[in-house]
Structure formats: structure tokens, C-alpha cells
Design a protein around this motif. Sequence first.
Motif, short mmCIF file in Angstrom:
data_model
loop_
_atom_site.label_atom_id
_atom_site.label_comp_id
_atom_site.label_asym_id
_atom_site.label_seq_id
_atom_site.Cartn_x
_atom_site.Cartn_y
_atom_site.Cartn_z
N LEU A 1 -0.10 68.30 28.57
CA LEU A 1 -0.86 69.53 28.39
C LEU A 1 -2.35 69.22 28.23
CD1 LEU A 1 -0.62 72.65 27.94
CD2 LEU A 1 -0.59 72.13 25.48
N MET A 2 -2.66 68.21 27.46
CA MET A 2 -4.05 67.83 27.24
C MET A 2 -4.69 67.32 28.52
SD MET A 2 -3.54 65.91 23.57
CE MET A 2 -5.21 65.26 23.55
N LYS A 3 -3.94 66.60 29.33
CA LYS A 3 -4.46 66.10 30.58
C LYS A 3 -4.75 67.24 31.55
CE LYS A 3 -3.46 62.80 34.30
NZ LYS A 3 -2.48 61.78 34.80
N ALA A 4 -3.88 68.23 31.56
CA ALA A 4 -4.05 69.37 32.47
C ALA A 4 -5.14 70.32 31.99
CB ALA A 4 -2.73 70.12 32.62
N HIS A 5 -5.36 70.36 30.66
CA HIS A 5 -6.37 71.27 30.08
C HIS A 5 -7.26 70.49 29.12
CE1 HIS A 5 -4.39 74.93 31.64
NE2 HIS A 5 -3.29 74.23 31.48
N PRO A 6 -8.11 69.61 29.65
CA PRO A 6 -8.93 68.76 28.78
C PRO A 6 -9.98 69.52 27.98
CG PRO A 6 -9.60 68.53 31.07
CD PRO A 6 -8.33 69.33 31.07
N ALA A 7 -10.40 70.67 28.48
CA ALA A 7 -11.41 71.48 27.78
C ALA A 7 -11.06 72.95 27.94
CB ALA A 7 -12.79 71.18 28.32
N PRO A 8 -10.00 73.42 27.30
CA PRO A 8 -9.57 74.81 27.46
C PRO A 8 -10.66 75.79 27.01
CG PRO A 8 -8.44 73.77 25.61
CD PRO A 8 -9.15 72.68 26.34
N LYS A 9 -10.73 76.92 27.72
CA LYS A 9 -11.73 77.94 27.42
C LYS A 9 -11.23 78.96 26.41
CE LYS A 9 -13.60 77.51 32.09
NZ LYS A 9 -13.83 78.19 33.39
N ASN B 1 4.46 86.95 33.00
CA ASN B 1 3.98 88.21 32.43
C ASN B 1 2.76 88.06 31.54
OD1 ASN B 1 4.94 87.19 29.98
ND2 ASN B 1 6.74 88.51 29.90
N ALA B 2 2.29 86.83 31.33
CA ALA B 2 1.19 86.59 30.40
C ALA B 2 -0.09 87.32 30.80
CB ALA B 2 0.92 85.09 30.26
N GLY B 3 -0.43 87.27 32.07
CA GLY B 3 -1.68 87.87 32.52
C GLY B 3 -1.76 89.36 32.23
N GLU B 4 -0.69 90.09 32.50
CA GLU B 4 -0.71 91.53 32.27
C GLU B 4 -0.69 91.86 30.78
OE1 GLU B 4 2.61 93.09 34.39
OE2 GLU B 4 4.11 92.44 32.92
N ILE B 5 -0.06 91.01 29.98
CA ILE B 5 -0.06 91.23 28.53
C ILE B 5 -1.45 91.01 27.97
CG2 ILE B 5 0.78 90.31 26.33
CD1 ILE B 5 3.49 89.83 27.69
N PHE B 6 -2.15 89.97 28.44
CA PHE B 6 -3.48 89.69 27.93
C PHE B 6 -4.49 90.78 28.30
CE2 PHE B 6 -2.26 84.97 28.13
CZ PHE B 6 -1.82 84.99 26.81
N ALA B 7 -4.16 91.59 29.30
CA ALA B 7 -5.06 92.68 29.71
C ALA B 7 -4.87 93.93 28.84
CB ALA B 7 -4.81 93.03 31.18
N ALA C 1 -1.49 85.05 22.45
CA ALA C 1 -0.03 85.12 22.40
C ALA C 1 0.53 84.13 21.40
CB ALA C 1 0.55 84.85 23.78
N LEU C 2 1.65 84.52 20.79
CA LEU C 2 2.47 83.61 20.01
C LEU C 2 3.65 83.27 20.91
CD1 LEU C 2 2.93 82.34 17.15
CD2 LEU C 2 4.43 84.27 16.69
N VAL C 3 3.63 82.07 21.45
CA VAL C 3 4.57 81.69 22.52
C VAL C 3 5.73 80.90 21.93
CG1 VAL C 3 4.79 80.54 24.74
CG2 VAL C 3 2.60 81.57 24.08
N GLY C 4 6.95 81.27 22.31
CA GLY C 4 8.14 80.59 21.83
C GLY C 4 8.64 79.56 22.82
N ILE D 1 -1.86 79.39 29.12
CA ILE D 1 -3.25 79.11 28.75
C ILE D 1 -4.20 79.54 29.87
CG2 ILE D 1 -4.91 77.26 28.30
CD1 ILE D 1 -2.62 75.75 26.88
N ALA D 2 -3.84 79.19 31.10
CA ALA D 2 -4.68 79.55 32.24
C ALA D 2 -4.80 81.06 32.40
CB ALA D 2 -4.10 78.94 33.52
N ALA D 3 -3.72 81.78 32.09
CA ALA D 3 -3.76 83.24 32.18
C ALA D 3 -4.72 83.83 31.16
CB ALA D 3 -2.36 83.81 31.99
#
Length: 236
Positions: free
Chosen positions: A14-22, A201-207, A214-217, A230-232
Motif C-alpha cells: 500500500l505504501m509503495k502504491a501510495h507513497p504520498a497520498p493526498k 462504490n467509494a467514489g459515489e459515496i465520497f460525493a 470512509a471507515l473501511v472494513g 484511497i484513490a477514489a
Amino acid sequence: MNGLKADLHEVSALMKAHPAPKCDVLLCPPATLLAGMSMTTAGQIAVGAQDCHMQASGAHTGDISAQMIADAGGSHVILGHSERRADHGETDDQVRAKTEAAIAAGLTAVVCVGETEAQRDAGETLAVIGSQLKGSLPDRATGANCVIAYEPVWAIGTGRTPTLEQIAEVHDFMREQLIGHFGSEGDAMRLLYGGSVKPGNAGEIFAVSNVDGALVGGASLKAADFGAIIAALEAS
């Protein structure tokens, strides 16, 4: 109750794919992995626990204090999760006391609220959420030390998700209640949605109005799935 030391490679991926998350990213593993995950993330991703005791120390075998979480490298703790409320009979008063303990130890409390299917069907959702907010949050709660997570119990791990309109109704209500009680601090508290959040469904929920994250299980157990969520959020 998922995860062994062998699974920490998912954190590294996860850290390698998202080294500097926004956006802010938080992982809350079982207590057995808290210190190891904290060393793995080295501050790049925040780490927290799934519960804490309301006392700072003492004869409470099997429990973990907020100070112990901080000592292990944690910065957050989830409190009042529906599974704790259901499996261990935790009350709003107990969640409030734990939140007080977390704040005193310098942790950010992620306080969970949510209705059961029976309460939803009976039209009691907003009354239940309002009561849980009032009972679970101490007066010293602020936007810096508390995050609120709405998790409809009937949507956790079931694949069922409320409609976007239902999510908006609850989140708008929570914001109104928090501002009414805490003023500007209530406006600053981040509101998370939890309950079968996944990449699809993350993108539409974040809108949705007043959904700040999100609290992700289950979708947090694999770097690819959690990374897509995270990307969404980054794109929202």
C-alpha cells in the motif's frame, strides 16, 4: 480480528502504491500488530487501535489503555464500533468514558454510531443516531481529537449499502447535531461513512453531502482494494 505478521506485506504494498497520498490514511490493526505496523509505516500512514479501556492502567487483564496505544506508536483509536456495542454490550456512557481516556492520552478518537436493521425499519434511524452522538461524545470533543463514523449495522459486511440519499440524510443530520452542540468544532469534525465500502462504490459515496471519508472494513485487508478506495477519495 484479522491479520498476522505475515500480512504486513500488504501494508508495504500500500505504501509503495501510495507513497504520498493526498488524503489522510489510517490503519487500525489488531493490538498484536500495532507496534509492528507502526514501525512499518514510519509515519507515512497513521496507525491506530480498535478499542481501548477507559482507565489509564490497573487490574484489567486483557484490556489495553489509550496510553499503551500511544506508546506502541498509535495516534488513533476506534471506539463504540457496532461489534463492540453488540458483542460486549458497550453503552454510550462507556464509549464516552473511553473517548475521554483517548483524548487525555493524546489520541484521536474515531467514534462510531449506527442503527440496526430493526431500528431502520421502524423509522428510528435519526433518533438513534442523535442519542448515540449525545451520549458518546464528551464536551471536550473537537475537530482535532474526534472523528465520527456512521456505520449502519445492517450494512456491515453484508454487501448491502444504504442509498446515497439515506447516507446524505444521516450525515447532514449528524453535522447539524454536532454544530448545534459543539459550534464551529462540530463543523470541523470529520464524518466517515462505514458499511460495505468497496472500490466499486467509494467514489459515489465520497460525493455525498457531508461525507469526508470512509471507515473501511473487509476491503481494507488487501492493498489493491484499499488503495483503490484511497484513490477514489483523492479524486473526489
